[in-house]
Write a protein that holds these residues in place. Structure first.
Motif: not given
Ligand SMILES: [Zn+2]
Length: 405
Positions: A33-35, A207-209, A225-229
């Protein structure tokens, strides 16, 4: 199904899959979803990058899931434990019964009996024949197989007693709560596949994050924050599983388990190797003849002529420190665990060849050291006529079946 004896371990086994599912759920949300969808596709209009990451992500996700289920189910339903001896079965039944009644004091009083369960001295001890009907097996100094005093049974070659399960496990590697139990002969292949695919899966997530975070930072967008987690979790599991994979592959290539490896530098294996009937001991080695004599001290000469016909003589020899009798060479060692074709190496489907190997010669395929040992100790070869004899022990065992102590 063989469960761990500690209640806390049993709970850990139930909770860990939920934790792992939570982590995978988070990673999926962040990567997909995010990336991929929000960032690469919508904001950056890079459909190719989004598609590539999605494909890689689900490819490794699927393989990770498959190998996880395979290793988890194998460990729960086929952990490669050896059967318990009759004494251990009775003892554990009694212990269970006592626990059920809550009579703790009595169990303390009788706890000693578990530890005095010394090797079965009965010459017709159940399971003993399985050893001496082979040409080579691991033995003690007296030429009898190793004995597990907790399972009250003869230990097959390469089995190790797992205190977590209270059972002997064939080619036990280590106890791993992440995959729900003891990794051993039946599950080691799937374990390597699981940790390997998880490491690759984590790399895709990392790699994606990282790309997503970097681009967001450069274009002045806030950090999610979710991406960092997701990055932190995948870095942790990535490092952990990569190390496990590298270590396990190394063990597979040298044909040692984790348990073997810890003591491999200073272990001497003692083997009973079959020699022609009636071979006498020399200063280099002693001999033992099976079936064991009925009366102690009389040796096999005391047996009746019918018994003599069925006897088998073994030389008791020691390897040098650090020698591995099952080392087949790196490629064959690898194949004995991972399978014979690259497709077997990659897919968690077929069991390890070593887990289904057992023939009349040995419990596991013996390496070149076996022949070297015969030469080193000058062991005579068994004549082909003696080799072809029908094994006539069963009848004799049957007749003496009630003689047990
Ligand atoms: Zn045991």
């Amino acid at each position: 199904m063989v469960a761990a004896k500690n209640a806390s371990t049993r709970w850990l086994v139930r909770i860990i899959p939920l934790i792992l599912a939570g982590c995978a759920g988070l990673a999926t949300y962040v990567v997909v979803k995010l990336a991929c969808l929000d960032y690469f596709l919508q904001r950056q209009q890079k459909a190719g990058v989004a598609a590539a990451f999605l494909a890689l992500y689900f490819f490794f996700f699927l393989l990770m899931l498959l190998s996880y289920f395979r290793v988890f189910l194998e460990i729960q339903h086929n952990p490669g434990v050896t059967p318990l001896g009759e004494r251990a079965i009775q003892q554990r039944k009694r212990e269970k019964e006592r626990k059920r009644r809550g009579r703790k004091e009595e169990s303390d009083l009788e706890a000693g009996e578990r530890y005095e369960a010394c090797a079965d001295n009965n010459p017709d001890s159940p399971g003993l024949e399985r050893f001496y009907s082979k040409d080579v097996f691991v033995c003690n100094t007296d030429g009898r197989p190793r004995w597990c005093s907790s399972c009250c049974t003869w230990k097959v070659d390469r089995a190790h007693h797992c205190s977590e399960l209270e059972r002997c496990v064939k080619k036990m590697d280590h106890y791993c709560p992440w995959v729900g139990g003891v990794v051993g002969e039946t599950s080691f292949k799937y374990f390597i596949q699981f940790t390997g695919y998880t490491a690759l899966y984590c790399i895709v997530v990392i790699v994606a994050t990282v790309i997503c975070l970097k681009s967001k930072l450069e274009s002045g967008l806030g950090v999610d924050g979710l991406v960092i987690a997701a990055l932190a979790i995948s870095a942790f599991f990535g490092l952990f599983t990569f190390t496990m994979t590298a270590t396990s592959i190394r063990y597979a290539i040298v044909n040692l388990t984790n348990v073997d490896y810890l003591k491999s530098k200073n272990i001497v294996h003692q083997l009973a190797i079959r020699v022609p009937r009636g071979t006498q001991g020399t200063p280099k080695y002693s001999v033992i003849t099976y079936p064991l004599p009925k009366r102690s001290g009389s040796g096999h000469q005391g047996a009746s002529p019918r018994d003599q016909l069925a006897t088998r003589t073994f030389a008791i020899v020691k390897t040098e420190m650090g020698e591995n009798p099952w080392d087949l060479g790196p490629y064959k060692n690898w194949q004995s665990i991972m399978g014979n074709s690259p497709l077997d190496w990659l897919l968690p489907i077929k069991p390890s060849p070593c887990a289904v190997f057992e023939n009349n010669d040995s419990f596991y395929e013996m390496g070149p050291l076996y022949q070297h040992l015969r030469e080193r100790f000058g062991l005579p070869e068994v004549t082909s006529s003696e080799k072809e004899e029908i094994r006539g022990f069963k009848q004799q065992q049957h007749e003496n079946g009630t003689n047990r102590t």
